[in-house]
Design an enzyme around this catalytic site. Structure first.
Site, short mmCIF file in Angstrom:
data_model
loop_
_atom_site.label_atom_id
_atom_site.label_comp_id
_atom_site.label_asym_id
_atom_site.label_seq_id
_atom_site.Cartn_x
_atom_site.Cartn_y
_atom_site.Cartn_z
N ASP A 215 1.50 -1.11 0.13
CA ASP A 215 -0.16 -0.24 -0.25
C ASP A 215 1.30 1.25 -0.37
OD1 ASP A 215 -1.88 2.10 0.34
OD2 ASP A 215 -3.24 0.34 1.68
N HIS A 238 2.28 1.79 -3.72
CA HIS A 238 1.55 2.89 -3.85
C HIS A 238 2.04 3.87 -3.68
CE1 HIS A 238 -1.66 0.31 -3.35
NE2 HIS A 238 -1.43 -0.22 -3.69
#
Ligand SMILES: *[C@@H]1O[C@H](CO)[C@@H](O)[C@H](O)[C@H]1NC(C)=O
Ligand SMILES: *[C@@H]1O[C@H](CO)[C@@H](O)[C@H](O)[C@H]1NC(C)=O
Length: 391
Positions: A215, A238
């Site tokens: 993430d 991310h």
């Protein structure tokens, strides 16, 4: 404050180098069994409680070896400074454990140093299949591997975290905390494994660290101010995010974030600001993104004020988060998508005072020229710009 820091530095220099007046509390002397299976939580807690009760400062020492430790909170306030020296490797229990918020928590501690080169293994593969939070908002989050709550004047350095069940390291309600030389690792497809998540904290510095995860590498959310991120390598992941913001009532402004000398490699986003279309009005301002290298990044520069990872989620037709005073300076490398620069700002509170100086990106794979996309944004650009700017 300054005096306290000076005193603290002298204290640590004197006491931890010539070990005068400092007690070392070895968890093995508190009954820790180093077999990687027996829960050593009680031994760790007994050592912590003795350390916390010392006036002169102390070291909780976890020697080399593999320790299984159940969910544990090391709570203060304590009488003196504490060094939590993790030379060994800690393993979380197998399974989701979604009834606890954190695996290893430190709360209400002043003058804490967590270091030692050890690895914290969150045993994520045994928990990720139970993660429902990616599909529904009504879910029990899995435990965070290391959480600092209301920790002040402290440092975490030279620690490795692998396969966290959820976030690797979370910082909440903290002040003057330095994070350096941490290595955070989880697979690219592991759910919600943010690297470092910061909220309601001020004067947080993250430097010389490597984050490869599933993430956000770093997420800076509600109530963060004076956050400095430098020399961080991110990817997979991310990217480095401010937000998401504006989803909840009672969120606080985010002010003063610097991200500099960072590398993003193979990430979904480079530097991102994201907010929800919800009616909670806050300001996100004074951000500087400087000297950042991107390699094969899908959205190198992105502001997304229509953030909605799984619909339906719009309570409003626009975000109420005001983004302003954001500078991008000297950002170069490669984009894996054509729209390398994207500002999708709020139609109710358009982005203002966005400054771009020397943004020089190229496309990977040669799908044609790069583009910028802009909605509801006011800004200026200087120097070299590829893609061509839309303001
Ligand atoms: C964190 O780093 C800053 C800048 O180097 C320094 O001024 C501050 O004293 C450090 N804080 C701690 C708790 O080590
Ligand atoms: C980016 O990742 C690729 C693939 O893992 C690797 O070959 C390359 O050296 C990395 N680039 C940088 C700047 O670290």
């Amino acid at each position: 404050m300054a005096l306290q820091i000076v005193f603290f530095s002298i204290f640590f220099f004197v006491s931890f180098t010539i070990a005068q007046g400092v007690r070392t509390l070895n968890v093995r002397n508190y009954g820790a069994i180093v077999d990687g299976r027996t829960d050593d939580k009680k031994a760790f807690l007994r050592a912590w409680n003795d350390a916390c009760y010392q006036n002169g400062g102390s070291i909780v020492y976890i020697p080399k070896g593999v320790y299984m430790v159940g969910s544990v909170e090391f709570a203060g306030p304590c009488r003196g400074p504490i060094m939590f020296l993790i030379s060994g490797d800690l393993k979380a229990p197998i399974g989701p454990y979604s009834n606890v918020e954190n695996w290893i928590g430190f709360q209400h501690v002043n003058n804490l140093i967590v270091k030692g080169g050890g690895t914290l293994d969150g045993q994520g593969p045994s928990a990720w299949p139970y993660n429902k939070c990616q599909k529904t908002n009504n879910c029990d989050p899995l435990p965070i591997s290391i959480k600092f709550d209301f920790v002040t004047n402290s440092r975490i350095e030279s620690i490795r975290s692998v396969n966290s069940k959820n976030v690797h390291l979370a910082i909440y309600g903290c002040n003057n905390v330095n994070v350096s030389k941490v290595d955070l690792l989880a697979p690219a497809d592991s759910p919600n494994t943010d690297g470092i998540k910061i909220s309601r904290s001020a004067d947080i510095r993250i430097t010389n660290s490597r984050i490869r995860t599933g993430d956000d590498c770093i997420a800076i959310i509600s109530g963060s101010s004076n956050i400095d991120v430098s020399y961080v390598y991110c990817g997979p992941g991310h990217g480095i995010s401010i937000g998401s913001l504006g989803k909840y009532k009672n969120e606080e402004n985010v002010n003063g974030v610097t991200v500099r000398k960072c590398t993003l490699n193979g990430t979904d986003n480079g530097v991102r600001i994201k907010s929800w279309e919800s009616p909670y009005a806050i300001t996100a301002s004074k951000f500087l993104f400087q000297d950042i290298f991107m390699e094969n990044v899908r959205n190198p520069i992105i502001v997304d004020q229509t953030y909605c990872p799984h619909s339906p989620c719009n309570q409003e037709t626009a975000s109420y988060v005001q983004i302003q005073d954001v500078t991008y300076r000297n950002i170069w490398g490669t984009s894996s998508s054509q729209v390398a620069v994207s500002f999708e700002c709020s139609k109710k509170f358009p982005c203002k005072n966005i400054v771009m100086t020397d943004v020089n990106l190229a496309i990977v794979g040669g799908e044609g020229p790069l583009q910028s996309s802009c909605s509801y944004v006011k800004g200026r650009s200087f120097g070299r710009q590829n893609p061509p700017p839309c303001f």
